[in-house]
Design a protein around this motif. Structure first.
Motif, PDB file in Angstrom:
ATOM      1  N   ILE A   3     -11.773   2.616 -85.031  1.00  0.00           N
ATOM      2  CA  ILE A   3     -11.206   2.572 -86.481  1.00  0.00           C
ATOM      3  C   ILE A   3     -10.100   3.767 -86.603  1.00  0.00           C
ATOM      4  O   ILE A   3      -8.990   3.409 -87.096  1.00  0.00           O
ATOM      5  N   HIS A   4     -10.209   4.943 -86.157  1.00  0.00           N
ATOM      6  CA  HIS A   4      -9.291   5.839 -86.193  1.00  0.00           C
ATOM      7  C   HIS A   4      -8.970   6.773 -84.903  1.00  0.00           C
ATOM      8  O   HIS A   4      -9.917   6.767 -84.345  1.00  0.00           O
ATOM      9  N   PRO A   5      -7.797   7.109 -84.507  1.00  0.00           N
ATOM     10  CA  PRO A   5      -7.758   7.802 -82.975  1.00  0.00           C
ATOM     11  C   PRO A   5      -8.408   8.855 -82.645  1.00  0.00           C
ATOM     12  O   PRO A   5      -8.716   9.170 -81.781  1.00  0.00           O
ATOM     13  N   VAL A  11     -17.614   0.991 -83.707  1.00  0.00           N
ATOM     14  CA  VAL A  11     -18.272   0.211 -84.234  1.00  0.00           C
ATOM     15  C   VAL A  11     -18.454  -1.099 -83.577  1.00  0.00           C
ATOM     16  O   VAL A  11     -17.595  -1.841 -83.349  1.00  0.00           O
ATOM     17  N   ASP A  12     -19.883  -1.484 -83.060  1.00  0.00           N
ATOM     18  CA  ASP A  12     -20.317  -2.740 -82.426  1.00  0.00           C
ATOM     19  C   ASP A  12     -19.921  -3.775 -83.591  1.00  0.00           C
ATOM     20  O   ASP A  12     -20.529  -3.750 -84.790  1.00  0.00           O
ATOM     21  N   LEU A  13     -18.797  -4.799 -83.336  1.00  0.00           N
ATOM     22  CA  LEU A  13     -18.804  -5.877 -84.332  1.00  0.00           C
ATOM     23  C   LEU A  13     -19.684  -6.758 -84.516  1.00  0.00           C
ATOM     24  O   LEU A  13     -19.643  -7.714 -85.359  1.00  0.00           O
ATOM     25  N   GLU A  14     -20.811  -6.650 -83.650  1.00  0.00           N
ATOM     26  CA  GLU A  14     -22.008  -7.628 -83.724  1.00  0.00           C
ATOM     27  C   GLU A  14     -22.846  -7.250 -84.541  1.00  0.00           C
ATOM     28  O   GLU A  14     -23.497  -8.015 -85.304  1.00  0.00           O
ATOM     29  N   THR A  15     -23.280  -5.954 -84.570  1.00  0.00           N
ATOM     30  CA  THR A  15     -24.376  -5.490 -85.307  1.00  0.00           C
ATOM     31  C   THR A  15     -23.877  -4.397 -86.423  1.00  0.00           C
ATOM     32  O   THR A  15     -24.794  -4.306 -87.389  1.00  0.00           O
ATOM     33  N   GLY A  16     -22.699  -3.907 -86.362  1.00  0.00           N
ATOM     34  CA  GLY A  16     -22.443  -2.983 -87.425  1.00  0.00           C
ATOM     35  C   GLY A  16     -22.739  -1.353 -87.110  1.00  0.00           C
ATOM     36  O   GLY A  16     -22.554  -0.646 -87.690  1.00  0.00           O
ATOM     37  N   HIS A  17     -23.274  -1.351 -85.932  1.00  0.00           N
ATOM     38  CA  HIS A  17     -24.002  -0.071 -85.716  1.00  0.00           C
ATOM     39  C   HIS A  17     -22.671   0.722 -84.753  1.00  0.00           C
ATOM     40  O   HIS A  17     -22.000   0.119 -84.167  1.00  0.00           O
ATOM     41  N   LEU A  21     -17.992   7.192 -77.973  1.00  0.00           N
ATOM     42  CA  LEU A  21     -17.159   6.802 -77.202  1.00  0.00           C
ATOM     43  C   LEU A  21     -16.744   8.091 -76.032  1.00  0.00           C
ATOM     44  O   LEU A  21     -16.166   7.684 -75.106  1.00  0.00           O
ATOM     45  N   ALA A  22     -17.421   9.186 -76.378  1.00  0.00           N
ATOM     46  CA  ALA A  22     -17.266  10.195 -75.417  1.00  0.00           C
ATOM     47  C   ALA A  22     -18.590  11.132 -75.444  1.00  0.00           C
ATOM     48  O   ALA A  22     -19.301  11.032 -76.513  1.00  0.00           O
ATOM     49  N   ILE A  31     -17.124  11.875 -85.495  1.00  0.00           N
ATOM     50  CA  ILE A  31     -16.052  11.599 -86.464  1.00  0.00           C
ATOM     51  C   ILE A  31     -16.064   9.985 -86.304  1.00  0.00           C
ATOM     52  O   ILE A  31     -15.969   9.209 -85.269  1.00  0.00           O
ATOM     53  N   LYS A  32     -15.649   9.678 -87.528  1.00  0.00           N
ATOM     54  CA  LYS A  32     -15.538   7.942 -87.942  1.00  0.00           C
ATOM     55  C   LYS A  32     -14.682   7.917 -89.095  1.00  0.00           C
ATOM     56  O   LYS A  32     -14.806   8.768 -90.042  1.00  0.00           O
ATOM     57  N   TYR A  33     -13.668   7.120 -89.256  1.00  0.00           N
ATOM     58  CA  TYR A  33     -12.652   6.958 -90.142  1.00  0.00           C
ATOM     59  C   TYR A  33     -11.856   8.215 -90.127  1.00  0.00           C
ATOM     60  O   TYR A  33     -11.078   8.521 -91.245  1.00  0.00           O
ATOM     61  N   GLY A  34     -11.734   8.962 -89.019  1.00  0.00           N
ATOM     62  CA  GLY A  34     -10.816  10.156 -88.975  1.00  0.00           C
ATOM     63  C   GLY A  34     -11.701  11.459 -89.615  1.00  0.00           C
ATOM     64  O   GLY A  34     -11.097  12.609 -89.706  1.00  0.00           O
TER      65      GLY A  34
END
Length: 459
Positions: A3-5, A11-17, A21-22, A31-34
């Motif tokens: 969502i944010h750099p 987010v897995d677009l199949e499940t929403g979970h 990434l690292a 961190i999500k949405y920055g």
């Protein structure tokens, strides 16, 4: 989907979970949405699922905040479109012209239901109005006052028993001035046949309401409420930011919006605090947020207990994560006011309203604050509706397909590639149609009810 750099989860677009990434070490922020949505409770490897087993909330109790304003005014938009509403004698605009029956006390709920069944009026029952003390009684009275004054009601019958704490004499003082053609009162203990007396009063109210006709109204007369319930991992990706776009459009045209669910601001409250137009509004928001946190702690409960089991099944792990998705419904507009019980939206712009996260209590408070309709986003689905039209917006297309009797609009199309601006324009068109008389699913199904916040002693 990242969502944010600066996010370290996607987010897995199949499940929403979420998946990492690292590498994320135990104790580091996720961190999500920055923004941080909690801290890792275990080491997390890249590609590993991130949820309740390895992520915990970092929220605590009341805290100090600094006013550091950072906002841009919404640019005015002279949109020439109109909707067909009912302009009342006091200048307020309703989008329905109904007869509402409001009990002052739970003892007359069945009488109110009987009158509604015989006339087609809408009654909003509740268990309160007596055996309450202090703030609870005041809250009940102020919420009912907001419903009695709501412009979607062309006529209102207030039904009392006669011996309750919130008896008609007391409640009339809370109401202040009222139009006797629009508001009638029924004291059940004083009537030999309270049903016949009620029917006679409703007939007069209906005749008065029938004197109104729909007229073209500018977009500046729109007042919307913003709500989410049964949220999932897609809420902050599709439906909530989509509603935020519509919110900004309405405010740009001079209209108003109201965002509640104060406990679902925890972890994202500073975003809204930076958008407060002045120090006074900021101070009221700090008091509101810290007041809810103190309320939780005073009952021995953690402020981070939310999200619900359904939210977690849908991919939301912590309250911070839920809040960062939730506040997106308010778009980008500055916060012009913070409204308590009994306050109504008086000017165009974004208002924050004193409500808990609970769906029925929150929708009731938004209605009492003057929302003519409520935009309600959901990823899990719910049939619940407010006294006003409640536009249900699914975060995913599977829910829209599975529950056509509940859902009015599919925001899942943006997950499949539709541009957010395009979807927002379609949702805005639906809002104008609803404002002009098109029924929502909750209206068609008859799912309309209220619930009033309670915190104190019952005698």
């Amino acid at each position: 989907m990242q969502i944010h750099p600066s996010d370290n989860v996607a987010v897995d677009l199949e499940t929403g979970h979420k998946v990492a990434l690292a590498p994320i070490r135990m104790g580091e922020a996720v961190i999500k949405y920055g923004f941080p949505i909690g801290t890792a409770s275990a080491d997390i490897a890249p590609g590993e699922r991130v949820h309740t087993h390895n992520l915990r909330s970092a929220l605590g109790g009341a805290q100090e905040y600094r006013y550091t304003p950072d906002f841009r005014p919404i640019q005015p938009d002279n949109d020439p479109r109109t909707f067909l509403g009912y302009r009342r004698g006091n200048g307020a605009v309703g989008i329905r012209n109904e007869i509402w029956i409001i009990p002052t006390v739970g003892c007359v709920n069945r009488l109110a239901e009987t009158l509604a069944q015989k006339t087609g009026a809408h009654c909003f029952t509740h268990p309160f109005g007596c055996s309450q003390l202090g703030d609870d009684m005041r809250t009940t009275q102020l919420v009912l006052k907001g419903l009695v004054g709501h412009p979607n009601a062309g006529g209102v019958l207030v039904v009392g028993l006669g011996c309750e704490n919130n008896h008609l004499g007391v409640f009339q003082k809370i109401l202040g001035e009222w139009d006797p053609d629009r508001v009638q009162f029924l004291n059940a203990q004083e009537e030999g046949d309270e049903v016949s007396a009620g029917l006679e009063k409703i007939a007069k109210l209906q005749a008065y309401a029938d004197s109104y006709a729909r007229v073209a109204c500018p977009l500046s007369d729109l007042r919307i409420g913003l709500k989410c319930g049964g949220s999932d991992g897609f809420s902050g990706l599709s439906a909530n930011p989509l509603v935020g776009r519509v919110c900004d459009k309405i405010i740009a045209a001079g209209g108003g919006a109201a965002l509640g669910e104060v406990p679902e601001m925890f972890g994202a409250e500073t975003i809204l605090m930076r958008r407060c137009v002045n120090r006074d509004v900021f101070d009221k928001l700090v008091q509101l947020v810290n007041g809810f946190k103190t309320y939780f702690v005073s009952h021995g409960q953690p402020v981070s207990e939310n999200p619900s089991p359904g939210n977690q099944a849908g991919g939301i792990t912590t309250l911070e994560e839920k809040s960062l998705g939730c506040v997106q419904k308010g778009g980008t507009a500055p916060v012009i006011d913070v409204l308590d019980y009994g306050d109504t939206m008086s000017a165009g712009g974004l208002n924050l309203v004193n409500t808990p996260g609970n769906d029925l209590v929150s929708m009731t408070n938004l209605t009492a604050a003057g929302a003519q309709m409520i935009l309600f986003t959901t990823g899990r689905g719910t049939p619940a509706g407010a006294p006003v039209p409640t536009v249900k917006i699914s975060t995913n297309s599977a829910l829209f397909a599975r529950k056509p009797a509940w859902i009015d609009f599919d925001a899942g199309t943006v997950l499949r590639g539709e541009a957010m601006d395009s979807a927002a324009e379609r949702l805005f068109d639906l809002c104008l149609a609803v404002a002009s008389g098109q029924e929502t699913r909750n209206e068609i199904q008859g799912y309309r009810e209220i619930s009033i916040f309670k915190d104190g002693v019952t005698l």
